[in-house]
Design a protein around this motif. Structure first.
Motif, PDB file in Angstrom:
ATOM      1  N   SER A 540       0.819  -1.215   0.000  1.00 56.72           N
ATOM      2  CA  SER A 540       0.000   0.000   0.000  1.00 56.72           C
ATOM      3  C   SER A 540       0.849   1.260   0.000  1.00 56.72           C
ATOM      4  O   SER A 540       0.463   2.280  -0.591  1.00 56.72           O
ATOM      5  CB  SER A 540      -0.926  -0.007   1.220  1.00 56.72           C
ATOM      6  OG  SER A 540      -1.815  -1.105   1.184  1.00 56.72           O
ATOM      7  N   LEU A 541       1.998   1.219   0.667  1.00 61.99           N
ATOM      8  CA  LEU A 541       2.830   2.405   0.800  1.00 61.99           C
ATOM      9  C   LEU A 541       3.936   2.495  -0.243  1.00 61.99           C
ATOM     10  O   LEU A 541       4.625   3.523  -0.312  1.00 61.99           O
ATOM     11  CB  LEU A 541       3.455   2.452   2.203  1.00 61.99           C
ATOM     12  CG  LEU A 541       2.481   2.674   3.369  1.00 61.99           C
ATOM     13  CD1 LEU A 541       3.237   2.690   4.692  1.00 61.99           C
ATOM     14  CD2 LEU A 541       1.700   3.963   3.186  1.00 61.99           C
ATOM     15  N   ALA A 542       4.106   1.464  -1.050  1.00 62.59           N
ATOM     16  CA  ALA A 542       5.208   1.476  -2.023  1.00 62.59           C
ATOM     17  C   ALA A 542       5.054   2.600  -3.039  1.00 62.59           C
ATOM     18  O   ALA A 542       6.017   3.321  -3.341  1.00 62.59           O
ATOM     19  CB  ALA A 542       5.291   0.127  -2.729  1.00 62.59           C
ATOM     20  N   GLY A 543       3.862   2.768  -3.573  1.00 70.61           N
ATOM     21  CA  GLY A 543       3.643   3.797  -4.576  1.00 70.61           C
ATOM     22  C   GLY A 543       3.845   5.201  -4.038  1.00 70.61           C
ATOM     23  O   GLY A 543       4.636   5.981  -4.574  1.00 70.61           O
ATOM     24  N   PRO A 544       3.133   5.583  -2.948  1.00 69.57           N
ATOM     25  CA  PRO A 544       3.349   6.928  -2.410  1.00 69.57           C
ATOM     26  C   PRO A 544       4.774   7.153  -1.914  1.00 69.57           C
ATOM     27  O   PRO A 544       5.281   8.273  -1.991  1.00 69.57           O
ATOM     28  CB  PRO A 544       2.340   7.015  -1.261  1.00 69.57           C
ATOM     29  CG  PRO A 544       1.908   5.634  -0.982  1.00 69.57           C
ATOM     30  CD  PRO A 544       2.041   4.884  -2.264  1.00 69.57           C
ATOM     31  N   THR A 545       5.425   6.091  -1.438  1.00 71.01           N
ATOM     32  CA  THR A 545       6.822   6.255  -1.014  1.00 71.01           C
ATOM     33  C   THR A 545       7.708   6.603  -2.194  1.00 71.01           C
ATOM     34  O   THR A 545       8.573   7.486  -2.109  1.00 71.01           O
ATOM     35  CB  THR A 545       7.324   4.969  -0.332  1.00 71.01           C
ATOM     36  OG1 THR A 545       6.544   4.701   0.829  1.00 71.01           O
ATOM     37  CG2 THR A 545       8.785   5.108   0.068  1.00 71.01           C
ATOM     38  N   ALA A 546       7.505   5.929  -3.310  1.00 75.13           N
ATOM     39  CA  ALA A 546       8.304   6.229  -4.503  1.00 75.13           C
ATOM     40  C   ALA A 546       8.068   7.664  -4.964  1.00 75.13           C
ATOM     41  O   ALA A 546       9.018   8.386  -5.302  1.00 75.13           O
ATOM     42  CB  ALA A 546       7.950   5.241  -5.621  1.00 75.13           C
ATOM     43  N   TYR A 547       6.813   8.104  -4.977  1.00 74.80           N
ATOM     44  CA  TYR A 547       6.511   9.485  -5.369  1.00 74.80           C
ATOM     45  C   TYR A 547       7.111  10.485  -4.375  1.00 74.80           C
ATOM     46  O   TYR A 547       7.569  11.561  -4.765  1.00 74.80           O
ATOM     47  CB  TYR A 547       4.994   9.673  -5.464  1.00 74.80           C
ATOM     48  CG  TYR A 547       4.425   9.476  -6.850  1.00 74.80           C
ATOM     49  CD1 TYR A 547       4.776   8.355  -7.605  1.00 74.80           C
ATOM     50  CD2 TYR A 547       3.556  10.399  -7.408  1.00 74.80           C
ATOM     51  CE1 TYR A 547       4.250   8.170  -8.870  1.00 74.80           C
ATOM     52  CE2 TYR A 547       3.028  10.218  -8.679  1.00 74.80           C
ATOM     53  CZ  TYR A 547       3.382   9.104  -9.406  1.00 74.80           C
ATOM     54  OH  TYR A 547       2.878   8.931 -10.669  1.00 74.80           O
ATOM     55  N   THR A 548       7.072  10.128  -3.098  1.00 63.14           N
ATOM     56  CA  THR A 548       7.648  11.010  -2.084  1.00 63.14           C
ATOM     57  C   THR A 548       9.150  11.145  -2.262  1.00 63.14           C
ATOM     58  O   THR A 548       9.709  12.249  -2.182  1.00 63.14           O
ATOM     59  CB  THR A 548       7.317  10.482  -0.682  1.00 63.14           C
ATOM     60  OG1 THR A 548       5.907  10.593  -0.456  1.00 63.14           O
ATOM     61  CG2 THR A 548       8.062  11.249   0.392  1.00 63.14           C
ATOM     62  N   LEU A 549       9.840  10.035  -2.507  1.00 60.76           N
ATOM     63  CA  LEU A 549      11.289  10.091  -2.717  1.00 60.76           C
ATOM     64  C   LEU A 549      11.616  10.901  -3.964  1.00 60.76           C
ATOM     65  O   LEU A 549      12.598  11.653  -3.991  1.00 60.76           O
ATOM     66  CB  LEU A 549      11.854   8.677  -2.821  1.00 60.76           C
ATOM     67  CG  LEU A 549      11.782   7.842  -1.539  1.00 60.76           C
ATOM     68  CD1 LEU A 549      12.308   6.435  -1.794  1.00 60.76           C
ATOM     69  CD2 LEU A 549      12.565   8.506  -0.413  1.00 60.76           C
ATOM     70  N   SER A 550      10.802  10.771  -5.000  1.00 61.43           N
ATOM     71  CA  SER A 550      11.004  11.573  -6.197  1.00 61.43           C
ATOM     72  C   SER A 550      10.816  13.052  -5.898  1.00 61.43           C
ATOM     73  O   SER A 550      11.555  13.907  -6.396  1.00 61.43           O
ATOM     74  CB  SER A 550      10.033  11.128  -7.295  1.00 61.43           C
ATOM     75  OG  SER A 550      10.132  11.947  -8.430  1.00 61.43           O
ATOM     76  N   THR A 551       9.836  13.365  -5.053  1.00 62.98           N
ATOM     77  CA  THR A 551       9.583  14.753  -4.678  1.00 62.98           C
ATOM     78  C   THR A 551      10.756  15.330  -3.900  1.00 62.98           C
ATOM     79  O   THR A 551      11.176  16.471  -4.131  1.00 62.98           O
ATOM     80  CB  THR A 551       8.299  14.831  -3.832  1.00 62.98           C
ATOM     81  OG1 THR A 551       7.198  14.309  -4.582  1.00 62.98           O
ATOM     82  CG2 THR A 551       7.993  16.256  -3.419  1.00 62.98           C
ATOM     83  N   VAL A 552      11.281  14.549  -2.981  1.00 62.31           N
ATOM     84  CA  VAL A 552      12.379  15.024  -2.138  1.00 62.31           C
ATOM     85  C   VAL A 552      13.650  15.239  -2.952  1.00 62.31           C
ATOM     86  O   VAL A 552      14.445  16.140  -2.648  1.00 62.31           O
ATOM     87  CB  VAL A 552      12.614  14.025  -0.987  1.00 62.31           C
ATOM     88  CG1 VAL A 552      13.899  14.330  -0.246  1.00 62.31           C
ATOM     89  CG2 VAL A 552      11.432  14.035  -0.028  1.00 62.31           C
ATOM     90  N   ARG A 553      13.847  14.458  -3.982  1.00 65.32           N
ATOM     91  CA  ARG A 553      15.075  14.574  -4.780  1.00 65.32           C
ATOM     92  C   ARG A 553      15.105  15.848  -5.616  1.00 65.32           C
ATOM     93  O   ARG A 553      16.163  16.253  -6.084  1.00 65.32           O
ATOM     94  CB  ARG A 553      15.222  13.362  -5.704  1.00 65.32           C
ATOM     95  CG  ARG A 553      15.668  12.095  -5.003  1.00 65.32           C
ATOM     96  CD  ARG A 553      16.158  11.078  -6.020  1.00 65.32           C
ATOM     97  NE  ARG A 553      15.110  10.684  -6.943  1.00 65.32           N
ATOM     98  CZ  ARG A 553      14.329   9.622  -6.784  1.00 65.32           C
ATOM     99  NH1 ARG A 553      14.490   8.853  -5.710  1.00 65.32           N
ATOM    100  NH2 ARG A 553      13.413   9.316  -7.656  1.00 65.32           N
ATOM    101  N   GLU A 554      13.958  16.487  -5.823  1.00 68.93           N
ATOM    102  CA  GLU A 554      13.887  17.648  -6.699  1.00 68.93           C
ATOM    103  C   GLU A 554      13.692  18.935  -5.914  1.00 68.93           C
ATOM    104  O   GLU A 554      13.125  18.929  -4.819  1.00 68.93           O
ATOM    105  CB  GLU A 554      12.720  17.496  -7.686  1.00 68.93           C
ATOM    106  CG  GLU A 554      12.822  16.287  -8.597  1.00 68.93           C
ATOM    107  CD  GLU A 554      11.578  16.105  -9.446  1.00 68.93           C
ATOM    108  OE1 GLU A 554      10.594  16.827  -9.201  1.00 68.93           O
ATOM    109  OE2 GLU A 554      11.593  15.258 -10.339  1.00 68.93           O
TER     110      GLU A 554
END
Length: 774
Positions: A540-554
């Protein structure tokens, strides 16, 4: 008295579930008010709510006043923790009630959230220069601090009340103007919001549920975006979470103080983002009016006192502003009549609902409910623009909320667990409902306000069904929630097909496998049940975690930003790298469709004054903003983020030559320069550290200053330069750029009467040199 437990009651093996209190034994704070309740027919005393919420309201292991921690997933139910520790014996009992892992896990959650949000924080530079300029002004002038002025000379305010600016301005006063001083307070607000949600969920559903809720909140993409950004939404989300927590506390014991403090907090939230703070009021007031454990007369007296507290907390600043002589305070940005009340009920109020926003650059609901800010409707939170920001666990939250209300349907009126679901779930539904149908200005990042509500409902709902997993309906519902989350996560990940294409299949397969395991969780062994639960959480958290990590990298900068990875399809909810969104009015796109009105903005790379011992290169650690892709236009012209809008939404780059020109003899003037549009002015102000007047406010459409006022300032020698370009270039309000508004009149007068000068790639007009002298 500690409830008795039957170790044989949990088929998962060795994990006892609490025995329910007798249905008629109403021992909560409202017992005196309601009187005893008879047991239902059929001899099923308390069976309807056994395992999670007793008939009188408390969760397992929670005393009637609601102050005790409920058992975590699969844990031995703890002994009660008294609401008020009055003796060493009570303190010892309270310490024994908390599992050894609970406090370390809680602090680990907060530490991980803080480190995640601090990661690469400097990449956003000044983030939204509009608010950063106001923060800079507030750090230089207490008058600008109080009013929320855009410049230290107090020409005009931001188009919001100033509460969200105050923590950042104080930070800049202490640490100097730099990205960290501006954005670290926002990170702390994010950590605080996670802590508040954790504390509230723990009291009703236990430590495991609280950790789940905290993780859901921290890993929501739009939360990772806005708790690292300087818009008012971060403080608003924190205050709304605190308000819900305080109302639940009031529902536990009926104390007036909790409800009054909730009113104070909501009033302060009004000073953060005006009427959006009131979206949760109907849910909170209705739940307390019906479910509070006191007599009806006292309930309504308490609500009246809370209302007074709200009015005082939110109204004192409004009263000061409205009573302050207009001639000695800054113009109220965003208004057309220099009135904060007009701003509140117009541009920032009803205009947001019906789309009739005088001075706006777009918007307005079309015949089909669309308009310039995206299509409205029940599915708006799930559409291409919004879905990837907030909706990852929204289907699960709705399923779990409905299941929890079914689970507690026969509980007493004062059942605190059901009331907690109604508080958090009602806030979620009312806010999401308004967001879904509002026809005025709406941006994707507004949905961060939903994140605390969604997280709390998810954590409490998962715990409710987990404790009833031996019952077929509960196991199937829990499995359905995981299935819906996995399927929806697959859909959202498919909208960015080039981003980790394998992840969507991993989420789908993992979620379906976990759901299958949860169907049999009540009959399988303890290890199998816990493994299925862990796999379900991970999927359940894999998708939002990936988007969150992408957000933090930018890095993210400009007026409109979005979370998640870049996408090649602008209609697919994505955006170019670095948080930049193309298009917008006049810029080849429609706000809300195809990336938003002018988009996430481009980096504002102006160099702030070297006031804090940094290397002088932007005042940022490591030498300046990095990771901000996309290009900005030359100073005074449109940037990529504000294409066709004169830098309205993304500001401009300020090169060394332009900065040197504006800094020359700046101390001899009230304003080093004037520029149409707040983002344009903010770029130069942040670069030079000198006040720059924003003609027309944010959009360039506010009628301030008037042409006569501007001419008087020039004649008095108070403004040195006028920046060529900026503003909307189009109508809207009396200050519009359609040739008849004040900003257009001022621009035409300056161009006709003063000498044009060039510095680097920027064009200015020297207001001390009439054109006849050149």
């Amino acid at each position: 008295m500690t409830p008795a437990y039957d170790p044989q009651s949990d088929p998962a093996g060795g994990t006892p579930l609490p025995a329910p209190a007798p249905y008629g034994a109403h021992t909560g704070a409202g017992a005196a008010a309601d009187g005893p309740r008879p047991a239902p027919p059929g001899g099923r005393a308390g069976a309807e709510t056994a395992g999670f919420a007793s008939a009188s309201g408390p969760a397992p292991g929670v005393p009637p006043r609601g102050a005790h921690a409920a058992p975590a997933f699969g844990d031995q139910p703890p002994a009660p923790i008294p609401a008020t520790v009055t003796s060493p014996a009570d303190a010892a009992d309270g310490a024994a009630a908390t599992p050894r892992w609970a406090r370390p896990a809680f602090f680990a959650l907060l530490l991980a959230t803080g480190l995640l949000y601090l990661c690469n924080l400097h990449a956003s530079g000044y983030a939204n220069s509009f608010y950063s300029a106001a923060v800079q002004a507030g750090s230089q002038s207490w008058k600008a601090f109080f009013f929320g002025s855009l410049d230290a000379a107090n020409a005009i305010t931001v188009d919001k009340p100033p509460a969200a600016l105050w923590p950042m301005a104080l930070s800049v006063r202490l640490f100097g103007l730099n990205s960290w001083a501006i954005l670290v307070p926002e990170v702390l607000m994010g950590v605080g919001t996670v802590a508040v949600v954790h504390a509230s969920v723990r009291r009703r559903a236990g430590h495991g549920a609280a950790l789940l809720a905290g993780a859901v909140l921290a890993l929501t993409p739009v939360a990772a975006l806005m708790f690292r950004f300087n818009n008012p939404d971060a403080l608003l989300a924190l205050l709304l979470a605190v308000a819900c927590h305080l109302v639940v506390r009031a529902l536990e014991d009926g104390r007036t103080g909790w409800l009054v403090w909730a009113g104070v907090v909501i009033g302060f939230a009004f000073l953060t983002k005006t009427l959006q703070a009131f979206l949760i009021l109907p849910a909170l007031a209705a739940v307390y009016a019906v479910c509070a454990p006191v007599r009806p007369r006292k309930r309504f007296l308490q609500l009246a006192l809370a209302t007074v507290a709200l009015v005082v907390s939110g109204g004192w600043w409004v009263a000061v502003v409205e009573l302050w002589p207009a001639s000695s305070r800054p113009y109220i940005g965003g208004s057309q009549n220099n009135s904060f009340l007009e701003l509140t009920f117009g541009y920032n109020g009803l205009g947001r609902l019906n789309g009739e926003e005088t001075g706006s650059v777009g918007g307005g609901g079309g015949p089909g409910g669309g308009g310039g800010w995206g299509e409205t409707g029940w599915n708006r939170m799930f559409n291409d623009d919004i879905g990837g920001q907030i909706s990852w666990l929204l289907p699960a939250a709705l399923i779990l909320l409905a299941a929890a209300l079914v689970l507690t349907r026969k509980a007493g009126r004062t059942d605190v667990t059901r009331a907690a679901f109604l508080v958090w779930g009602g806030s979620l539904l009312t806010t999401a409902g308004v967001f879904s149908f509002m026809a005025g200005i709406f941006h994707q990042y507004y949905t961060v306000a939903l994140a605390p509500f969604l997280a709390a409902v998810t954590g409490m709902g998962a715990a409710a069904l987990w404790h009833r997993r031996r019952e077929t309906w509960a196991a199937l519902t829990l499995a359905a929630a995981v299935t819906a989350t996995a399927a929806w996560g697959h859909v959202l990940l498919h909208r960015t097909p080039d981003y980790l294409p394998w992840l969507r299949w991993l989420v789908l397969v993992g979620g379906l496998t976990a759901a299958l395991g949860l169907v049999f969780a009540g009959r399988a062994g303890r290890r199998v049940a816990l493994a299925a639960a862990a796999l379900g959480v991970a999927a359940s958290l894999a998708g939002p975690t990936a988007y969150t990590l992408s957000t933090v990298r930018e890095g993210h900068s400009g007026s409109i930003v979005t979370a998640g990875p870049a996408s090649t399809g602008m209609g697919g909810g994505g955006r170019p790298p670095g948080g930049v969104q193309d298009g917008g009015p006049g810029g080849g796109g429609t706000p809300g469709q195809g990336g938003g009105p002018g988009g996430g903005g481009s980096p504002q790379n102006g160099t702030p004054p070297n006031t804090n011992g940094t290397d002088g290169d932007g005042g940022f650690p490591d030498g300046g903003p990095s990771g901000q892709e996309g290009t900005t236009g030359a100073p005074g012209r449109a940037s990529r983020g504000g294409a066709g809008m004169g830098g309205l939404l993304g500001g401009t780059d300020v090169d060394a030559e332009a900065r040197e020109l504006l800094e020359t003899d700046a101390d001899d003037y009230t304003w080093a320069a004037a520029a149409v549009g707040a983002q344009n002015a903010a770029s130069y102000q942040l670069a030079t550290g000198e006040p720059v007047m924003a003609v027309g406010g944010f959009n360039g459409t506010d009628p301030s200053p008037t042409l006569a006022q501007f001419q008087r300032y020039v004649n008095d020698g108070r403004i040195h330069y006028f920046v060529s370009g900026g503003g909307t270039g189009g109508g809207g309000g009396r200050g519009g750029g359609d040739g008849t508004g004040t900003s257009s009149q001022i621009t035409a007068w300056v161009q006709a009467n003063f000498t044009q000068v060039t510095a680097g790639s920027a064009t200015f007009y020297d207001l001390t040199r009439p054109a006849s002298e050149s």
